[in-house]
Design a protein around this motif. Structure first.
Motif, PDB file in Angstrom:
ATOM      1  N   UNK A 147      56.383  51.848  52.361  1.00 39.03           N
ATOM      2  CA  UNK A 147      56.495  50.653  53.043  1.00 39.03           C
ATOM      3  C   UNK A 147      54.993  49.746  52.999  1.00 39.03           C
ATOM      4  N   UNK A 148      54.306  50.211  52.080  1.00 43.22           N
ATOM      5  CA  UNK A 148      53.042  49.413  51.740  1.00 43.22           C
ATOM      6  C   UNK A 148      53.027  48.698  50.428  1.00 43.22           C
ATOM      7  N   UNK A 149      54.297  49.013  49.881  1.00 41.99           N
ATOM      8  CA  UNK A 149      54.433  48.179  48.473  1.00 41.99           C
ATOM      9  C   UNK A 149      54.317  49.238  47.176  1.00 41.99           C
ATOM     10  N   UNK A 150      53.953  50.511  47.306  1.00 43.35           N
ATOM     11  CA  UNK A 150      53.802  51.476  46.484  1.00 43.35           C
ATOM     12  C   UNK A 150      55.294  51.942  45.931  1.00 43.35           C
ATOM     13  N   UNK A 205      48.388  44.958  42.492  1.00 41.33           N
ATOM     14  CA  UNK A 205      47.556  44.323  43.578  1.00 41.33           C
ATOM     15  C   UNK A 205      46.954  43.077  43.360  1.00 41.33           C
ATOM     16  N   UNK A 206      47.257  42.722  41.910  1.00 43.02           N
ATOM     17  CA  UNK A 206      46.873  41.280  41.652  1.00 43.02           C
ATOM     18  C   UNK A 206      47.635  40.934  40.410  1.00 43.02           C
ATOM     19  N   UNK A 207      47.865  39.680  39.997  1.00 42.39           N
ATOM     20  CA  UNK A 207      48.576  39.409  38.645  1.00 42.39           C
ATOM     21  C   UNK A 207      47.564  39.819  37.474  1.00 42.39           C
ATOM     22  N   UNK A 208      48.137  40.160  36.499  1.00 43.45           N
ATOM     23  CA  UNK A 208      47.198  40.541  35.286  1.00 43.45           C
ATOM     24  C   UNK A 208      47.040  39.164  34.472  1.00 43.45           C
ATOM     25  N   UNK A 209      45.996  38.973  34.105  1.00 44.72           N
ATOM     26  CA  UNK A 209      45.602  37.950  33.233  1.00 44.72           C
ATOM     27  C   UNK A 209      46.102  37.884  32.033  1.00 44.72           C
ATOM     28  N   UNK A 266      40.943  45.107  39.024  1.00 46.09           N
ATOM     29  CA  UNK A 266      42.005  45.974  38.727  1.00 46.09           C
ATOM     30  C   UNK A 266      43.405  45.447  39.255  1.00 46.09           C
ATOM     31  N   UNK A 267      44.408  45.461  38.326  1.00 49.24           N
ATOM     32  CA  UNK A 267      45.561  44.791  38.619  1.00 49.24           C
ATOM     33  C   UNK A 267      46.758  45.752  39.346  1.00 49.24           C
ATOM     34  N   UNK A 268      46.303  47.080  39.259  1.00 49.44           N
ATOM     35  CA  UNK A 268      47.336  48.204  39.755  1.00 49.44           C
ATOM     36  C   UNK A 268      46.379  49.024  40.384  1.00 49.44           C
ATOM     37  N   UNK A 322      43.266  48.953  33.319  1.00 52.91           N
ATOM     38  CA  UNK A 322      43.246  48.026  34.464  1.00 52.91           C
ATOM     39  C   UNK A 322      43.560  48.651  35.782  1.00 52.91           C
ATOM     40  N   UNK A 323      43.381  49.906  35.866  1.00 50.87           N
ATOM     41  CA  UNK A 323      43.977  50.408  37.214  1.00 50.87           C
ATOM     42  C   UNK A 323      43.020  51.214  37.885  1.00 50.87           C
TER      43      UNK A 323
END
Length: 183
Positions: free
Chosen positions: A143-146, A179-183, A123-125, A87-88
């Motif tokens: 700084x961009x969340x990584x 980058x999004x919640x995993x379902x 993709x969730x990551x 999922x990446x």
């Protein structure tokens, strides 16, 4: 943030001649020193050749995204590789014209790539690798969340081709961002 409006599209084999100068100038050689992403003090070689770029463009789980400005001048590109089993999406081959770095183009392209991977593939990551010595680049991504995962990967010394590494201690830090919640 930059006021530059960018248009995006997926690269085709016909774009190789346009992409190679951008990618190689952003990473290696004297021209790369105009920007802050240069690897010229670490490696002497092209970042990628036409054959390697064609392989990426033709790979079914890979897209090369192009970002052009309002004058249809290529400003940036990046690679996304879909890894459905995890999922990446892997983010790489990121290049911004060295003379245009520092103006927000990279930030826009990174956000677009994250959105693309989420929308197109679910993709969730997003994952990437950065040479461990590139602290300023790792900080920019932070700084961009990584975040660093603690995982490292070996540097592909055997794949440098006709070039050479100027150091023998290179390896990659693995960075990741949700980058999004995993379902």
């Amino acid at each position: 943030m930059t006021g530059i409006s960018l248009r995006y599209r997926v690269a085709t084999p016909e774009d190789i001649g346009l992409l190679l100068p951008l990618i190689n100038s952003a990473y290696r050689g004297e021209e790369s020193r105009a920007g802050w992403t240069t690897e010229a003090d670490l490696l002497i070689s092209e970042r990628i050749d036409a054959s390697g770029l064609l392989d990426k463009i033709q790979s079914p789980d890979t897209v090369i995204l192009l970002a052009a400005d309002g004058n249809d001048v290529l400003a940036s590109c990046c690679e996304l590789v879909w890894r459905p089993e995890k999922g990446i999406a892997y983010f790489g081959l990121f290049a911004v014209n060295p003379k245009r770095q520092g103006g927000g183009i990279g930030r826009q392209v990174l956000l677009y790539a994250e959105d693309y991977a989420s929308r197109q593939w679910g993709a969730y990551k997003m994952e990437m690798t950065v040479i461990w010595l590139r602290e300023e680049i790792i900080a920019w991504y932070a700084r961009r969340g990584y975040r660093k995962t603690g995982e490292t990967r070996p540097f592909p010394y055997a794949d440098i081709g006709n070039g050479k590494a100027l150091r023998g201690d290179l390896y990659f830090e693995v960075l990741v961002k949700d980058i999004q919640e995993r379902n």
